[in-house]
Design an enzyme around this catalytic site. Structure first.
Site, mmCIF file in Angstrom:
data_model
loop_
_atom_site.group_PDB
_atom_site.id
_atom_site.type_symbol
_atom_site.label_atom_id
_atom_site.label_comp_id
_atom_site.label_asym_id
_atom_site.label_seq_id
_atom_site.Cartn_x
_atom_site.Cartn_y
_atom_site.Cartn_z
ATOM 1 N N GLU A 194 0.834 -1.212 0.000
ATOM 2 C CA GLU A 194 0.000 0.000 0.000
ATOM 3 C C GLU A 194 0.866 1.258 0.000
ATOM 4 O O GLU A 194 0.352 2.381 0.081
ATOM 5 C CB GLU A 194 -0.922 -0.013 1.222
ATOM 6 C CG GLU A 194 -2.097 -0.953 1.075
ATOM 7 C CD GLU A 194 -1.690 -2.396 0.836
ATOM 8 O OE1 GLU A 194 -0.948 -2.948 1.668
ATOM 9 O OE2 GLU A 194 -2.076 -2.960 -0.208
ATOM 10 N N ASN A 278 -0.356 -7.533 -4.244
ATOM 11 C CA ASN A 278 -0.983 -6.627 -5.204
ATOM 12 C C ASN A 278 0.027 -5.703 -5.885
ATOM 13 O O ASN A 278 1.012 -5.292 -5.270
ATOM 14 C CB ASN A 278 -2.030 -5.767 -4.501
ATOM 15 C CG ASN A 278 -1.409 -4.836 -3.460
ATOM 16 O OD1 ASN A 278 -0.983 -5.305 -2.413
ATOM 17 N ND2 ASN A 278 -1.329 -3.552 -3.759
ATOM 18 N N ASP A 320 -7.206 -5.504 -5.271
ATOM 19 C CA ASP A 320 -6.288 -5.804 -4.160
ATOM 20 C C ASP A 320 -6.360 -7.274 -3.755
ATOM 21 O O ASP A 320 -6.309 -7.604 -2.570
ATOM 22 C CB ASP A 320 -6.545 -4.902 -2.934
ATOM 23 C CG ASP A 320 -5.495 -5.121 -1.860
ATOM 24 O OD1 ASP A 320 -4.304 -5.244 -2.189
ATOM 25 O OD2 ASP A 320 -5.874 -5.222 -0.670
#
Lengths: 603, 603
Positions: A194, A278, A320
């Site tokens: 992230e 991801n 994701d």
């Protein structure tokens, strides 16, 4: 028995005096001794199966708490303790305390290690300040700290033997996974998908902490350790620049593909298996292409890091659906043929069965019937989309575009299963899978990359499938056929790792805090107990003094419990989880406790 | 049965719909129902005795953990939960969270109250951020917050009914004690003897939160509510200005005498009993005189606060021997006469038996043979020192002077017992006392008063009595004769409150975290269990669904555990406790958990 253990005359501290060259053999021996729980998953195959059977379907209802231990830390407690001889090693979330507990003395503290870490690492941990446990080999306990420092501790006294800096929290690189010792190496990945990190796995020498090799998830072949000719995907060589050519420009440099799962290892093949996460950002519009090798199952040679094969499950992710979940190794008869299988329950809602010798795709089926983002995985070998999921346009966040809220996507970003590991029983031939039963609305938006800042680019909200109340199921899965055998609904995601035993009992924990024991064949609930806090730890078992124990860490948190753990209240916070799991506060509060169970009676 | 309980059809929430005028009657009824635990001490007499006897000496070894609950808060958990009908009320240390838990559903959270308090209160809490529990009456739960705010919560939903500000943390005034509801009043004291507060007890109207009366520990008679003629001490009127004339100048205004103990109440006499704490500063040289009425047992009329009698145990304290410990009420045959007794185990190491109708001193004997600071309490009624301890000059810190380290004083400042309450069994006639077995070196020094700053004026170190290893004993005491009947050595101070039951089992907890059950007659250990963290909570019992439960809060801390709780490491820190209890870190870590025990079998 246990003649390879030297027990100090002070008692309690058992350690192994073997050379590093034998670390692998040592670990295999330990993992074959059901009294110990010497690796995070119990064994290299990641089956989380124990041959112990003192506790069985007939007597598990009599289980009771033998002793307990508080870690002194709140927030999410993932992972499980290790047991080596007479000593249990317990870890905690940040600040990543490690305790060595004396099993001969109700868990008296033999030593405690508490690293000094910059608390600024906390804001760059996406999904709670979790740590998934320590590893053991060669008389050392290996801890992978939140600040991405790998440390080797003397198992006897907790003193630091060496440290290695594997990442930089100021760039969003953090450590959450358990280190994995394979042969003379300790192997770690990286968290930070992230934050636009570039994922990698790195092998360090267990004796010295020197880096031996590093293989990135994306980038030039020299970085990924992919051989254009020898590395295959679905049976074919991947060709030159297989990663970089699936990215626009240099985007692969901040391309994600984090590597924070549970690794497995096949000693015969000398291959380790793990998944990459991801691609960064979560906004698919910003990163055209397949974004290889994010969302991929990897088979690497342990000595060199060379990649034997890869299989990308979710090309060009739009949801994701990290591919980091564990790979479980077994031999199974599929279509009349004995196969060395690799089974993987992906975030994307498909369970994959592959031939782990060559990465051949054998089965790919939904393990939650609500999965709707793809109709199926194309199993037609002659199709141009062979091996790819067939995406439903309605649920394609790329198709719907930026600043459009794609509604009703199942599963949610945290997947039909996240890090919570499944178990496999060779006795039933079934996989026991803790699952999420959660859907989402997902709205991508344009985001710029700044080192150390969130690079998410999507707003989410999560909720149970329409018309249903249960946000989780605990299922038994037949990986030969790709079918659910039985399923137990749970109010919340089952975020705890499963344990299967030769007593035909399967254990798991719930976010409300229950430890549950069910019949491996039927799923019938045989026992439950309310531990102090929600369980996101993994159930483990060991034997001590001829008595079988079952242990689990409580401590609500993780992504599903991030609202409680971090005190967040806005529904969209916590990457969409806060609102979805808001009701959890009616069942449990923060904690950090080990609960150890056994049958009544004397040792 | 329990016809006075209205149970909502949603289940679980039981409350009492009675008028405030009947609060006293309501509480007495509840306290007579052994299924409930409606007051902090179980009853007004502070006996912590339950008539429940499903768990007895024959079966207590089979006890097992029924369910558990984490409070989500670390540091020292003193006090005990309440049980009213189907609901358990659990409190925590700062930030003083209160939970209502559903006993019909493994402790599901019915409501949670978390006050917003300025964290600057923490540095003015001398001895950990403890809170000793909530009280119930009239459909309300009363919480006395760390910031000295008393709050009344609706017992059904946790909403705030009223609040009252009882003190000012910026002057060092804090709340740590449980509120006590007596008749239509809720009565609270004040903590801060180490900050030069002036102690008081204050009664508030349970309906409105309006202040009804306040009685100070020191000052003019109009402030103390002492009547020069009617208030007696050892049978004689105290005379005018009994407090102020024992202080130099205005020193009484910052004179200490805090009031944070467990109060008891005799409905027939309409008197409440409690103790006042140390005079401020700890340096005796700075405050000449007897420093009345610090270190005193008080009997006050509940309606008016008027003082019936006082007895100062430690005039002109030189050791911090606070008199706040609980007063236990019973009727006992002493010397052939049935007496309404008050029994008090003082910090100073003497156990006092008084006639509570008039404050007559009947017995005063050491309850730890190591007590050396005084040879005895003068029991000669015709002596000029009648009722006073006869101080040994060697251990007089006043005599030795400022900046002189007086060594080997027993007990240490935290006393032969501190707040940890004792229990009394009418069936054995014995008192069960959790004790400290600790000595000290004590060096007074000159200190200036600044509001809100420590006003201690002494440096301490604590340690076990020379030649001994055990820092605690759990004893059975005969208050009629002033003799120890049996004594169980414990490695650390027993800082947990005791529970006695009609099953002839006595329970207590240890700083290592063990809950122990012993035979009330012999002290023989019958059961022990290692809870998650060190126990400084008080054991309680209740009945639910015809099953007897025993519950206790774990969570190491308090004065004895302040090193662990606050992360202090210098031996003299924590008012001398850090070095003395340093070994505690080898046994337990911080926590905050409730553990509930029961015998096996169905409800």
């Amino acid at each position: 028995m246990r003649s390879y253990l030297l027990t100090s005359c002070l008692g309690a501290v058992a350690f192994l005096a073997v050379g590093a060259a034998n670390a692998n053999e040592e670990l295999i021996k330990l993992s074959q001794n059901p009294g110990d729980w010497a690796m995070p998953a119990g064994n290299y195959a990641n089956t989380r199966f124990s041959t112990l059977k003192q506790i069985d379907t007939g007597n598990v209802r009599k289980l009771q708490v033998a002793w307990t231990f508080s870690t002194g830390v709140l927030r999410g407690h993932e992972g499980a303790p290790l047991v080596i001889g007479d000593v249990m090693y317990v870890h905690s979330p940040f600040p990543n305390v490690v305790y060595a507990l004396d099993l001969n003395n109700d868990g008296k503290i033999l030593w405690k290690y508490e690293p000094k870490q910059d608390p600024n690492v906390i804001p760059v941990m996406c999904c709670d300040t979790v740590n998934r446990g320590v590893s053991y080999a060669d008389g050392k306990i290996f801890l992978y700290q939140a600040d991405a420092t790998l440390v080797a501790l003397n198992a006897k006294d907790g003193s630091v033997v060496w440290t290695a800096k594997n990442g930089d929290p100021s760039k969003g690189e953090t450590g959450t996974s358990a280190p994995h010792v394979i042969k003379d190496k300790v192997i770690v990945g990286i968290s930070g998908g992230e934050f636009g990190v570039r994922g990698s796995v790195t092998a360090y020498d267990i004796k010295t902490g020197q880096k031996v090799w590093r293989g990135y998830s994306m980038g030039p072949d020299s970085d990924t350790l992919i051989d254009p000719e020898k590395t295959t995907s679905l049976g074919k060589p991947v060709g030159a620049d297989s990663s970089t050519k699936t990215w626009e420009g240099d985007q692969w440099k901040i391309g994600g593909g984090a590597t924070w799962g549970w690794y497995s290892y096949d000693p015969q093949l000398n291959l380790m298996y793990y998944g990459s996460g991801n691609p960064s950002t979560w906004n698919p519009k910003q990163r055209p292409g397949d974004n290889k090798w994010s969302m991929t199952i990897w088979a690497r040679d342990v000595d060199t890091g060379a990649v034997k094969w890869v299989y990308q499950m979710t090309p060009h992710d739009e949801w994701d659906f990290d591919g980091v979940n564990e790979m479980i190794l077994a031999e199974q008869n599929i279509g009349g043929k004995q196969v060395k299988t690799l089974v993987h329950f992906d975030r994307n809602g498909f369970a994959y069965t592959l031939d782990r010798t060559n990465g051949e795709l054998l089965v790919a089926e939904k393990y939650d019937p609500k999965v709707n983002w793809a109709t199926k995985v194309d199993m037609n070998k002659s199709s141009p989309t062979y091996g790819r999921p067939l995406v439903v346009p309605q649920y394609s966040t790329e198709h719907n575009g930026e600043d459009v809220n794609s509604k009703g996507i199942c599963p949610a970003a945290l997947g039909s299963k996240d890090e919570q590991p499944a178990a496999f029983s060779p006795e039933t031939g079934l996989y026991y899978v803790p699952t999420n039963h959660v859907c989402m609305d997902y709205e991508p938006f344009k985001v710029s990359y700044t080192a150390g800042q969130p690079y998410v680019g999507a707003t989410l909200s999560m909720y149970p499938p329409p018309g249903e109340n249960n946000m989780g199921n605990f299922i038994a899965w037949d990986a030969r056929t790709g079918k659910i055998v039985w399923s137990i609904p749970e109010q919340f995601s089952v975020w705890s790792g499963a344990l299967a035993t030769a007593g035909n009992v399967v254990f798991y924990g719930t976010l409300e805090g229950y430890l549950k024991a069910v019949d491996a064949k039927t799923g019938k609930e045989l026992y439950k107990f309310k531990t102090p806090s929600g369980i996101i730890g993994n159930v483990m078992t060991y034997e001590h003094g001829n008595k079988q124990y079952v242990a689990v860490l409580s401590g609500v948190g993780g992504w599903a419990g991030i609202g409680l753990a971090a005190g967040l209240t806005k529904p969209n916070e916590g990457l969409g989880a806060v609102g979805g799991y808001a009701a959890l506060k009616n069942y449990t509060a923060l904690g950090g406790q080990l609960t150890v169970f056994a049958l009544p009676g004397r040792e």
